[in-house]
Design a protein around this motif. Structure first.
Motif, PDB file in Angstrom:
ATOM      1  N   GLU A   1      -7.147   7.581   2.370  1.00  0.00           N
ATOM      2  CA  GLU A   1      -7.613   6.744   3.475  1.00  0.00           C
ATOM      3  C   GLU A   1      -6.498   6.380   4.452  1.00  0.00           C
ATOM      4  OE1 GLU A   1      -9.378   3.368   1.659  1.00  0.00           O
ATOM      5  OE2 GLU A   1     -11.052   4.481   0.758  1.00  0.00           O
ATOM      6  N   THR A   2      -5.301   6.107   3.914  1.00  0.00           N
ATOM      7  CA  THR A   2      -4.228   5.550   4.756  1.00  0.00           C
ATOM      8  C   THR A   2      -3.128   6.552   5.109  1.00  0.00           C
ATOM      9  OG1 THR A   2      -2.913   4.796   2.854  1.00  0.00           O
ATOM     10  CG2 THR A   2      -4.640   3.303   3.677  1.00  0.00           C
ATOM     11  N   GLY A   3      -2.904   7.542   4.220  1.00  0.00           N
ATOM     12  CA  GLY A   3      -1.801   8.474   4.440  1.00  0.00           C
ATOM     13  C   GLY A   3      -0.443   7.861   4.154  1.00  0.00           C
ATOM     14  N   GLU A   4      -0.415   6.640   3.602  1.00  0.00           N
ATOM     15  CA  GLU A   4       0.834   5.930   3.299  1.00  0.00           C
ATOM     16  C   GLU A   4       1.025   5.813   1.789  1.00  0.00           C
ATOM     17  OE1 GLU A   4       2.991   4.928   5.526  1.00  0.00           O
ATOM     18  OE2 GLU A   4       1.776   5.454   7.280  1.00  0.00           O
ATOM     19  N   PRO A   5       2.308   5.834   1.313  1.00  0.00           N
ATOM     20  CA  PRO A   5       2.552   5.617  -0.114  1.00  0.00           C
ATOM     21  C   PRO A   5       1.908   4.319  -0.594  1.00  0.00           C
ATOM     22  CG  PRO A   5       4.562   6.343   0.971  1.00  0.00           C
ATOM     23  CD  PRO A   5       3.562   6.086   2.054  1.00  0.00           C
TER      24      PRO A   5
ATOM     25  N   ALA B   1       4.530   3.975 -13.608  1.00  0.00           N
ATOM     26  CA  ALA B   1       5.736   4.632 -14.122  1.00  0.00           C
ATOM     27  C   ALA B   1       5.351   5.726 -15.122  1.00  0.00           C
ATOM     28  CB  ALA B   1       6.650   3.604 -14.778  1.00  0.00           C
ATOM     29  N   ASP B   2       4.360   5.441 -15.958  1.00  0.00           N
ATOM     30  CA  ASP B   2       3.887   6.448 -16.914  1.00  0.00           C
ATOM     31  C   ASP B   2       3.251   7.636 -16.183  1.00  0.00           C
ATOM     32  OD1 ASP B   2       4.728   4.879 -18.993  1.00  0.00           O
ATOM     33  OD2 ASP B   2       2.745   4.044 -19.451  1.00  0.00           O
ATOM     34  N   LEU B   3       2.455   7.341 -15.151  1.00  0.00           N
ATOM     35  CA  LEU B   3       1.827   8.413 -14.387  1.00  0.00           C
ATOM     36  C   LEU B   3       2.875   9.281 -13.694  1.00  0.00           C
ATOM     37  CD1 LEU B   3      -1.146   6.431 -12.763  1.00  0.00           C
ATOM     38  CD2 LEU B   3      -1.334   8.237 -14.484  1.00  0.00           C
ATOM     39  N   GLU B   4       3.952   8.637 -13.244  1.00  0.00           N
ATOM     40  CA  GLU B   4       5.028   9.398 -12.602  1.00  0.00           C
ATOM     41  C   GLU B   4       5.736  10.278 -13.630  1.00  0.00           C
ATOM     42  OE1 GLU B   4       8.869   8.611  -9.658  1.00  0.00           O
ATOM     43  OE2 GLU B   4       7.736   6.920 -10.478  1.00  0.00           O
ATOM     44  N   GLU B   5       5.944   9.729 -14.825  1.00  0.00           N
ATOM     45  CA  GLU B   5       6.578  10.505 -15.895  1.00  0.00           C
ATOM     46  C   GLU B   5       5.707  11.697 -16.296  1.00  0.00           C
ATOM     47  OE1 GLU B   5       8.180   9.823 -20.497  1.00  0.00           O
ATOM     48  OE2 GLU B   5       7.813   8.098 -19.191  1.00  0.00           O
ATOM     49  N   MET B   6       4.397  11.545 -16.173  1.00  0.00           N
ATOM     50  CA  MET B   6       3.467  12.625 -16.495  1.00  0.00           C
ATOM     51  C   MET B   6       3.344  13.636 -15.361  1.00  0.00           C
ATOM     52  SD  MET B   6       0.508  10.203 -18.232  1.00  0.00           S
ATOM     53  CE  MET B   6      -0.607  11.501 -18.721  1.00  0.00           C
ATOM     54  N   GLY B   7       4.001  13.354 -14.250  1.00  0.00           N
ATOM     55  CA  GLY B   7       3.999  14.290 -13.134  1.00  0.00           C
ATOM     56  C   GLY B   7       2.758  14.225 -12.263  1.00  0.00           C
ATOM     57  N   LEU B   8       2.006  13.119 -12.363  1.00  0.00           N
ATOM     58  CA  LEU B   8       0.763  13.000 -11.616  1.00  0.00           C
ATOM     59  C   LEU B   8       0.938  12.303 -10.272  1.00  0.00           C
ATOM     60  CD1 LEU B   8      -1.584  12.052 -14.586  1.00  0.00           C
ATOM     61  CD2 LEU B   8      -1.428  14.266 -13.439  1.00  0.00           C
ATOM     62  N   ILE B   9       2.005  11.510 -10.120  1.00  0.00           N
ATOM     63  CA  ILE B   9       2.310  10.866  -8.843  1.00  0.00           C
ATOM     64  C   ILE B   9       3.812  10.998  -8.581  1.00  0.00           C
ATOM     65  CG2 ILE B   9       0.390   9.231  -8.893  1.00  0.00           C
ATOM     66  CD1 ILE B   9       2.299   7.108  -9.942  1.00  0.00           C
ATOM     67  N   LEU B  10       4.173  10.804  -7.321  1.00  0.00           N
ATOM     68  CA  LEU B  10       5.569  10.923  -6.898  1.00  0.00           C
ATOM     69  C   LEU B  10       5.978   9.680  -6.126  1.00  0.00           C
ATOM     70  CD1 LEU B  10       5.359  14.533  -5.393  1.00  0.00           C
ATOM     71  CD2 LEU B  10       6.182  13.942  -7.687  1.00  0.00           C
ATOM     72  N   GLN B  11       7.283   9.398  -6.146  1.00  0.00           N
ATOM     73  CA  GLN B  11       7.830   8.315  -5.335  1.00  0.00           C
ATOM     74  C   GLN B  11       8.736   8.935  -4.279  1.00  0.00           C
ATOM     75  OE1 GLN B  11      10.183   5.395  -7.429  1.00  0.00           O
ATOM     76  NE2 GLN B  11       9.584   3.783  -6.001  1.00  0.00           N
ATOM     77  N   PRO B  12       8.242   9.064  -3.038  1.00  0.00           N
ATOM     78  CA  PRO B  12       9.014   9.779  -2.013  1.00  0.00           C
ATOM     79  C   PRO B  12      10.329   9.109  -1.660  1.00  0.00           C
ATOM     80  CG  PRO B  12       7.094   8.683  -1.062  1.00  0.00           C
ATOM     81  CD  PRO B  12       6.963   8.572  -2.534  1.00  0.00           C
ATOM     82  N   HIS B  13      10.381   7.772  -1.759  1.00  0.00           N
ATOM     83  CA  HIS B  13      11.608   7.021  -1.482  1.00  0.00           C
ATOM     84  C   HIS B  13      11.790   5.960  -2.546  1.00  0.00           C
ATOM     85  CE1 HIS B  13      11.525   9.001   2.401  1.00  0.00           C
ATOM     86  NE2 HIS B  13      10.297   8.528   2.600  1.00  0.00           N
ATOM     87  N   THR B  14      13.009   5.508  -2.734  1.00  0.00           N
ATOM     88  CA  THR B  14      13.321   4.568  -3.819  1.00  0.00           C
ATOM     89  C   THR B  14      12.500   3.296  -3.714  1.00  0.00           C
ATOM     90  OG1 THR B  14      15.583   5.406  -3.887  1.00  0.00           O
ATOM     91  CG2 THR B  14      15.156   3.295  -4.979  1.00  0.00           C
ATOM     92  N   SER B  15      12.323   2.765  -2.515  1.00  0.00           N
ATOM     93  CA  SER B  15      11.635   1.490  -2.349  1.00  0.00           C
ATOM     94  C   SER B  15      10.169   1.657  -1.954  1.00  0.00           C
ATOM     95  CB  SER B  15      12.347   0.656  -1.276  1.00  0.00           C
ATOM     96  OG  SER B  15      12.363   1.365  -0.043  1.00  0.00           O
ATOM     97  N   ALA B  16       9.721   2.905  -1.874  1.00  0.00           N
ATOM     98  CA  ALA B  16       8.353   3.149  -1.412  1.00  0.00           C
ATOM     99  C   ALA B  16       7.368   3.139  -2.565  1.00  0.00           C
ATOM    100  CB  ALA B  16       8.280   4.488  -0.686  1.00  0.00           C
TER     101      ALA B  16
END
Length: 341
Positions: free
Chosen positions: A20-24, A48-63
């Motif tokens: 909907e937003t296109g934003e992290p 954090a678990d979803l990121e470890e499973m490779g399902l989501i990403l954090q494009p920037h440290t604070s994002a």
């Protein structure tokens, strides 16, 4: 690490918000989803678990997070499974409902003929709503696409198209979202040229799919308006009335009940002019073979756009009071039985 229902719900919320937003998407945004009822801290741990499973990403440290390709894949697979189940359940429900109603109508035609000693007719349920309720596109093979169109009244139309170019899952998801967000709730008359042009522009290389979907929509609505089945009973009752058996009158009336084209035309004309209980005497029926008859009709409505007509056919000297009273009682019973089911 196991992907439980809570993690899956949070993943869906992230993807839907990002679409909907296109934003992290951050944990605070996700915590606003009332159905989750989780704190931001709990959601951060799950993310954090979803990121470890490779399902989501954090494009920037604070994002916040965005879906990965793997996350999109899981979302699309689950979405298609859910929609397939919904369509399957809708088909099963519709088939059972229509079968039950049609059986009930046939039984009522017999009961009405027995109680009145006249001939009776009942049209099977038709679905007068022509607005779109749901569209689903699904890949069947790499070059084949299944189009499922559902209109109000839960009429379902399936069609298969061949594709020159293959289409990716994310592109297919985007097309589903585009078509449903634009077309749902509209009738075919409300889908204008500018809307079609805009849809094709937004679909890009897959504009041909939009054209195929619109053809499927038009076909579903045409099917929605087809002539209904007509059930008759008590045709032999006409032999009880001498004025209907002189010469060839009886055989002509029997043919009218058997072939039903004239009955269908009569019902179409009657429904176009009147509602409620109506009485047609002699030539008012506009059916040559029934010029010595009277016809009393009543229209039923069972919700969800399901409608039809009940009629009694007899001599002009029929007991109108009894017929009208019986029809009113029958309509009340039909409504009660249907709603209880």
């Amino acid at each position: 690490m196991e992907l439980d229902n809570r993690k899956l719900t949070i993943l869906k919320a992230i993807i839907q918000t990002y679409l909907e937003t296109g934003e992290p998407v951050g944990s605070r945004t996700i915590s606003k989803y009332s159905e989750l009822n989780l704190s931001s801290a709990t959601i951060r741990n799950e993310m954090a678990d979803l990121e470890e499973m490779g399902l989501i990403l954090q494009p920037h440290t604070s994002a916040g997070r965005i879906p990965s390709d793997k996350g999109y894949r899981l979302y699309v697979d689950n979405l298609m499974e859910e929609k397939d189940r919904e369509v399957s359940q809708m088909k099963d429900f519709l088939i059972k409902r229509v079968d039950r109603v049609e059986l009930l109508l046939k039984q009522m035609a017999k009961l009405l003929a027995t109680n009145t000693n006249y001939a009776t007719m009942i049209t099977g349920p038709t679905y007068n709503q022509t607005k779109l309720k749901f569209i689903q596109l699904s890949k069947v093979e790499y070059n084949k696409l299944l189009i499922v169109v559902v209109t109000e009244g839960n009429l379902i139309k399936n069609s298969m198209i061949d594709m020159i170019d293959t289409i990716g899952d994310e592109e297919l998801l985007s097309l589903n979202i585009l078509l449903n967000s634009t077309l749902n709730g509209l009738s075919i008359n409300e889908i204008n040229l500018s809307m079609i042009t805009r849809l094709k522009e937004q679909a890009g290389d897959h504009s041909g799919v939009v054209g195929a979907v619109l053809e499927a929509v038009a076909e579903a609505i045409r099917e929605d308006s087809e002539t209904p089945d007509i059930y008759t009973s008590g045709a032999t009752n006409i032999f009880k009335y001498p004025e209907l058996t002189d010469g060839n009158k009886a055989s002509e009336l029997i043919s009218t009940f058997e072939e039903k084209e004239a009955l269908a035309e009569f019902i179409a004309n009657a429904n176009g002019e009147n509602t409620g209980i109506q009485v047609y005497i002699g030539n008012e029926t506009s059916v040559q073979t029934m010029k010595d008859c009277s016809v009393v009709t009543a229209n039923y409505e069972l919700g969800d756009g399901i409608t039809g007509t009940i009629g009694v056919i007899g001599p002009k000297r029929m007991d109108y009071e009894k017929v009208v009273g019986t029809l009113k009682t029958l309509m009340e019973q039909l409504d009660t039985i249907y709603n209880k089911e």
